[in-house]
Design a protein around this motif. Structure first.
Motif, PDB file in Angstrom:
ATOM      1  N   HIS A   5      22.050  39.071  61.974  1.00  0.00           N
ATOM      2  CA  HIS A   5      21.697  40.463  61.727  1.00  0.00           C
ATOM      3  C   HIS A   5      22.294  41.341  62.814  1.00  0.00           C
ATOM      4  O   HIS A   5      22.432  40.930  63.948  1.00  0.00           O
ATOM      5  CB  HIS A   5      20.169  40.649  61.753  1.00  0.00           C
ATOM      6  CG  HIS A   5      19.472  39.863  60.686  1.00  0.00           C
ATOM      7  ND1 HIS A   5      19.120  40.412  59.473  1.00  0.00           N
ATOM      8  CD2 HIS A   5      19.096  38.572  60.645  1.00  0.00           C
ATOM      9  CE1 HIS A   5      18.522  39.490  58.748  1.00  0.00           C
ATOM     10  NE2 HIS A   5      18.508  38.373  59.438  1.00  0.00           N
ATOM     11  N   LEU A   6      22.657  42.573  62.434  1.00  0.00           N
ATOM     12  CA  LEU A   6      23.064  43.553  63.405  1.00  0.00           C
ATOM     13  C   LEU A   6      22.595  44.896  62.910  1.00  0.00           C
ATOM     14  O   LEU A   6      22.330  45.081  61.728  1.00  0.00           O
ATOM     15  CB  LEU A   6      24.596  43.549  63.612  1.00  0.00           C
ATOM     16  CG  LEU A   6      25.445  43.864  62.371  1.00  0.00           C
ATOM     17  CD1 LEU A   6      26.015  45.271  62.514  1.00  0.00           C
ATOM     18  CD2 LEU A   6      26.571  42.874  62.231  1.00  0.00           C
ATOM     19  N   GLU A  38      23.685  42.057  57.151  1.00  0.00           N
ATOM     20  CA  GLU A  38      23.499  40.612  57.227  1.00  0.00           C
ATOM     21  C   GLU A  38      24.770  39.918  56.766  1.00  0.00           C
ATOM     22  O   GLU A  38      25.325  40.243  55.710  1.00  0.00           O
ATOM     23  CB  GLU A  38      22.337  40.170  56.332  1.00  0.00           C
ATOM     24  CG  GLU A  38      21.008  40.816  56.676  1.00  0.00           C
ATOM     25  CD  GLU A  38      19.930  40.462  55.677  1.00  0.00           C
ATOM     26  OE1 GLU A  38      20.263  39.788  54.670  1.00  0.00           O
ATOM     27  OE2 GLU A  38      18.775  40.865  55.873  1.00  0.00           O
ATOM     28  N   VAL A  39      25.236  38.960  57.527  1.00  0.00           N
ATOM     29  CA  VAL A  39      26.387  38.162  57.145  1.00  0.00           C
ATOM     30  C   VAL A  39      25.894  37.037  56.244  1.00  0.00           C
ATOM     31  O   VAL A  39      25.190  36.132  56.683  1.00  0.00           O
ATOM     32  CB  VAL A  39      27.112  37.585  58.376  1.00  0.00           C
ATOM     33  CG1 VAL A  39      28.313  36.754  57.938  1.00  0.00           C
ATOM     34  CG2 VAL A  39      27.542  38.700  59.312  1.00  0.00           C
ATOM     35  N   GLN A  40      26.232  37.100  54.970  1.00  0.00           N
ATOM     36  CA  GLN A  40      25.760  36.122  54.000  1.00  0.00           C
ATOM     37  C   GLN A  40      26.683  34.924  53.879  1.00  0.00           C
ATOM     38  O   GLN A  40      26.231  33.788  53.772  1.00  0.00           O
ATOM     39  CB  GLN A  40      25.619  36.790  52.621  1.00  0.00           C
ATOM     40  CG  GLN A  40      24.607  37.921  52.584  1.00  0.00           C
ATOM     41  CD  GLN A  40      23.176  37.430  52.706  1.00  0.00           C
ATOM     42  OE1 GLN A  40      22.670  36.742  51.831  1.00  0.00           O
ATOM     43  NE2 GLN A  40      22.537  37.783  53.806  1.00  0.00           N
ATOM     44  N   VAL A  54      29.939  38.743  64.409  1.00  0.00           N
ATOM     45  CA  VAL A  54      29.809  40.135  63.982  1.00  0.00           C
ATOM     46  C   VAL A  54      28.840  40.842  64.911  1.00  0.00           C
ATOM     47  O   VAL A  54      27.806  40.284  65.286  1.00  0.00           O
ATOM     48  CB  VAL A  54      29.308  40.218  62.523  1.00  0.00           C
ATOM     49  CG1 VAL A  54      29.213  41.663  62.063  1.00  0.00           C
ATOM     50  CG2 VAL A  54      30.233  39.423  61.604  1.00  0.00           C
ATOM     51  N   ALA A  55      29.177  42.074  65.288  1.00  0.00           N
ATOM     52  CA  ALA A  55      28.312  42.833  66.194  1.00  0.00           C
ATOM     53  C   ALA A  55      28.495  44.318  65.956  1.00  0.00           C
ATOM     54  O   ALA A  55      29.518  44.756  65.421  1.00  0.00           O
ATOM     55  CB  ALA A  55      28.630  42.497  67.653  1.00  0.00           C
ATOM     56  N   ALA A  56      27.492  45.090  66.347  1.00  0.00           N
ATOM     57  CA  ALA A  56      27.574  46.543  66.247  1.00  0.00           C
ATOM     58  C   ALA A  56      28.442  47.083  67.364  1.00  0.00           C
ATOM     59  O   ALA A  56      28.478  46.553  68.468  1.00  0.00           O
ATOM     60  CB  ALA A  56      26.189  47.160  66.331  1.00  0.00           C
ATOM     61  N   SER A  57      29.171  48.168  67.083  1.00  0.00           N
ATOM     62  CA  SER A  57      29.949  48.823  68.123  1.00  0.00           C
ATOM     63  C   SER A  57      29.013  49.569  69.064  1.00  0.00           C
ATOM     64  O   SER A  57      27.891  49.911  68.689  1.00  0.00           O
ATOM     65  CB  SER A  57      30.953  49.795  67.498  1.00  0.00           C
ATOM     66  OG  SER A  57      30.273  50.796  66.772  1.00  0.00           O
ATOM     67  N   THR A  64      31.958  45.314  64.103  1.00  0.00           N
ATOM     68  CA  THR A  64      33.179  44.623  64.474  1.00  0.00           C
ATOM     69  C   THR A  64      33.063  43.140  64.169  1.00  0.00           C
ATOM     70  O   THR A  64      31.976  42.565  64.188  1.00  0.00           O
ATOM     71  CB  THR A  64      33.494  44.800  65.970  1.00  0.00           C
ATOM     72  OG1 THR A  64      32.413  44.265  66.739  1.00  0.00           O
ATOM     73  CG2 THR A  64      33.681  46.264  66.324  1.00  0.00           C
ATOM     74  N   VAL A  65      34.197  42.535  63.888  1.00  0.00           N
ATOM     75  CA  VAL A  65      34.290  41.098  63.673  1.00  0.00           C
ATOM     76  C   VAL A  65      35.267  40.534  64.703  1.00  0.00           C
ATOM     77  O   VAL A  65      36.399  41.010  64.801  1.00  0.00           O
ATOM     78  CB  VAL A  65      34.785  40.764  62.259  1.00  0.00           C
ATOM     79  CG1 VAL A  65      34.786  39.252  62.041  1.00  0.00           C
ATOM     80  CG2 VAL A  65      33.932  41.450  61.202  1.00  0.00           C
ATOM     81  N   THR A  66      34.824  39.551  65.467  1.00  0.00           N
ATOM     82  CA  THR A  66      35.671  38.907  66.462  1.00  0.00           C
ATOM     83  C   THR A  66      35.914  37.467  66.051  1.00  0.00           C
ATOM     84  O   THR A  66      34.970  36.730  65.765  1.00  0.00           O
ATOM     85  CB  THR A  66      35.018  38.944  67.852  1.00  0.00           C
ATOM     86  OG1 THR A  66      34.739  40.297  68.210  1.00  0.00           O
ATOM     87  CG2 THR A  66      35.936  38.343  68.903  1.00  0.00           C
ATOM     88  N   TYR A  67      37.185  37.075  66.007  1.00  0.00           N
ATOM     89  CA  TYR A  67      37.566  35.725  65.592  1.00  0.00           C
ATOM     90  C   TYR A  67      38.017  34.916  66.803  1.00  0.00           C
ATOM     91  O   TYR A  67      38.610  35.453  67.734  1.00  0.00           O
ATOM     92  CB  TYR A  67      38.718  35.785  64.590  1.00  0.00           C
ATOM     93  CG  TYR A  67      38.458  36.640  63.377  1.00  0.00           C
ATOM     94  CD1 TYR A  67      37.786  36.124  62.272  1.00  0.00           C
ATOM     95  CD2 TYR A  67      38.902  37.959  63.320  1.00  0.00           C
ATOM     96  CE1 TYR A  67      37.550  36.906  61.147  1.00  0.00           C
ATOM     97  CE2 TYR A  67      38.669  38.737  62.197  1.00  0.00           C
ATOM     98  CZ  TYR A  67      37.999  38.212  61.123  1.00  0.00           C
ATOM     99  OH  TYR A  67      37.764  38.985  60.013  1.00  0.00           O
ATOM    100  N   SER A  68      37.751  33.617  66.787  1.00  0.00           N
ATOM    101  CA  SER A  68      38.181  32.764  67.884  1.00  0.00           C
ATOM    102  C   SER A  68      39.200  31.714  67.467  1.00  0.00           C
ATOM    103  O   SER A  68      39.713  30.986  68.319  1.00  0.00           O
ATOM    104  CB  SER A  68      36.968  32.064  68.515  1.00  0.00           C
ATOM    105  OG  SER A  68      36.297  31.254  67.562  1.00  0.00           O
TER     106      SER A  68
END
Length: 215
Positions: A5-6, A38-40, A54-57, A64-68
């Motif tokens: 959740h964010l 919510e990321v489903q 996923v996080a709020a700015s 925002t979505v951050t990939y690793s």
């Protein structure tokens, strides 16, 4: 899958891109309360389980979505399937009663190393469950290129796609990276990533809001 959740709340930035609104619906910049996202689902070779966050700015105007581990590559003995990587996120956005939203702008960033003659592409689209997909926008980067890259997708206000008022629809966000050796020496490696080792590179989705017409 664990649902994360964010909160995306407060003064959500109004950008100049959303689907044509009914005459009764008015654009707004400050829907009351907080918006829960919510990321489903997380699917794709570019965002395997546990590699997308996923996080709020900081200013609460976007998420925002951050990939690793989001990297496409070609040449130097790469696996043939490695030239293309993709990711689809399924997001459930809960909004205050009487309001709806759209993705106003999407900013994509990463790093690329492309040999002379090689080229890389970033593609993206998004759509609401049960609705037509938005046009897939392609950004191309030509070698020689060794640097950070950036691409933004914006759409005219009249062409934006709003979530249906009063309905709970999943927002599907699709991204894709491709790398082609082109005329470069296939023994040399070319790659393009939408990932970050320090968390400073991320994809940002800006949101815009409007009031729904009275029932």
């Amino acid at each position: 899958m664990t649902v994360r959740h964010l909160l995306v709340g407060g003064a959500v930035g109004m950008a100049a891109i959303l689907a044509a609104a009914p005459a009764q619906a008015q654009p707004v910049t400050d829907p009351p309360g907080q918006i829960t996202v919510e990321v489903q689902t997380v699917n794709g070779s570019g965002c395997r389980q546990g590699t997308a966050a996923v996080a709020a700015s900081p200013d609460n105007t976007a998420f925002t979505v951050t990939y690793s581990d989001y990297l496409a590559q070609a040449g130097a003995g790469s696996n043939p399937v490695d030239f293309r990587k993709n990711c689809q996120l399924g997001l459930r956005v809960h909004v205050p009663q009487g309001f709806t939203y759209a993705v106003a702008r999407a900013d994509y960033r990463g790093f690329a190393h492309l040999q002379r003659g090689a080229f890389g592409q970033e593609r993206a689209s998004y759509y609401f469950q049960g609705m037509s997909q938005t046009a897939r926008v392609t950004h191309q980067f030509n070698g020689p290129y060794t640097d950070n890259w950036e691409a933004s997708d914006e759409t005219g206000y009249a062409d934006l796609v709003w979530a249906p008022c009063g309905e709970d629809r999943i927002l599907n966000v699709n991204t894709e990276l491709r790398v082609y050796t082109g005329s470069s020496n296939p023994q040399n490696l070319s790659f393009m990533g939408m990932d970050s080792t320090d968390g400073s590179v991320s994809t940002k989705y800006h949101l815009a809001w409007k009031e729904c017409p009275a029932a």
